[in-house]
Scaffold this motif. Sequence first.
Motif, mmCIF file in Angstrom:
data_model
loop_
_atom_site.group_PDB
_atom_site.id
_atom_site.type_symbol
_atom_site.label_atom_id
_atom_site.label_comp_id
_atom_site.label_asym_id
_atom_site.label_seq_id
_atom_site.Cartn_x
_atom_site.Cartn_y
_atom_site.Cartn_z
ATOM 1 N N VAL A 23 0.823 -1.207 0.000
ATOM 2 C CA VAL A 23 0.000 0.000 0.000
ATOM 3 C C VAL A 23 0.859 1.260 0.000
ATOM 4 O O VAL A 23 0.646 2.175 -0.805
ATOM 5 N N GLN A 24 1.825 1.325 0.889
ATOM 6 C CA GLN A 24 2.610 2.549 1.085
ATOM 7 C C GLN A 24 3.930 2.573 0.311
ATOM 8 O O GLN A 24 4.603 3.604 0.285
ATOM 9 N N ARG A 25 4.334 1.445 -0.220
ATOM 10 C CA ARG A 25 5.611 1.320 -0.934
ATOM 11 C C ARG A 25 6.800 1.664 -0.014
ATOM 12 O O ARG A 25 7.774 2.280 -0.426
ATOM 13 N N ARG A 26 6.641 1.269 1.244
ATOM 14 C CA ARG A 26 7.712 1.459 2.223
ATOM 15 C C ARG A 26 7.935 0.145 2.941
ATOM 16 O O ARG A 26 7.014 -0.616 3.181
ATOM 17 N N PHE A 27 9.178 -0.098 3.310
ATOM 18 C CA PHE A 27 9.506 -1.343 3.982
ATOM 19 C C PHE A 27 9.325 -1.210 5.490
ATOM 20 O O PHE A 27 9.620 -0.173 6.078
ATOM 21 N N ALA A 28 8.820 -2.258 6.097
ATOM 22 C CA ALA A 28 8.776 -2.404 7.553
ATOM 23 C C ALA A 28 9.271 -3.819 7.827
ATOM 24 O O ALA A 28 8.636 -4.797 7.423
ATOM 25 N N TYR A 29 10.395 -3.928 8.474
ATOM 26 C CA TYR A 29 11.035 -5.229 8.635
ATOM 27 C C TYR A 29 10.659 -5.867 9.966
ATOM 28 O O TYR A 29 10.519 -5.196 10.984
ATOM 29 N N THR A 30 10.517 -7.178 9.931
ATOM 30 C CA THR A 30 10.423 -7.965 11.160
ATOM 31 C C THR A 30 11.683 -8.813 11.206
ATOM 32 O O THR A 30 11.888 -9.681 10.367
ATOM 33 N N THR A 31 12.490 -8.524 12.170
ATOM 34 C CA THR A 31 13.793 -9.174 12.286
ATOM 35 C C THR A 31 13.855 -9.982 13.578
ATOM 36 O O THR A 31 12.998 -9.829 14.450
ATOM 37 N N PRO A 32 14.850 -10.825 13.704
ATOM 38 C CA PRO A 32 15.015 -11.527 14.983
ATOM 39 C C PRO A 32 15.163 -10.557 16.161
ATOM 40 O O PRO A 32 14.701 -10.835 17.257
ATOM 41 N N LYS A 33 15.772 -9.408 15.901
ATOM 42 C CA LYS A 33 15.911 -8.423 16.973
ATOM 43 C C LYS A 33 14.542 -7.918 17.415
ATOM 44 O O LYS A 33 14.296 -7.747 18.610
ATOM 45 N N SER A 34 13.644 -7.692 16.463
ATOM 46 C CA SER A 34 12.308 -7.227 16.846
ATOM 47 C C SER A 34 11.561 -8.320 17.619
ATOM 48 O O SER A 34 10.786 -8.028 18.532
#
Length: 84
Positions: A23-34
């Motif tokens: 939708v926004q053309r932006r990345f939001a990462y889910t990482t092991p740190k998160s």
Amino acid sequence: GIMDFLPFSFEAAGQVATTFMNVQRRFAYTTPKSFLELIKLYTSMVGMKVDALEDQKDRLTNGLEKLRATSEQVAGLEEELKEK
């Protein structure tokens, strides 16, 4: 329980991140740190809840002790009145 919820929430966050990307053309990462931060947040919230419950238990215990002491004082005063 929590063992099922944490992986589920991590996966759900990944799905929302994919939708966000589409939708926004932006990345939001889910990482092991998160994921580790989620566990840290959970443990801190549990710790705060335990502290709050311990405080409530202490207040209840103190109140019960005062009620017992007052009851003993009243019983003593009643005995004094009976003697008079």
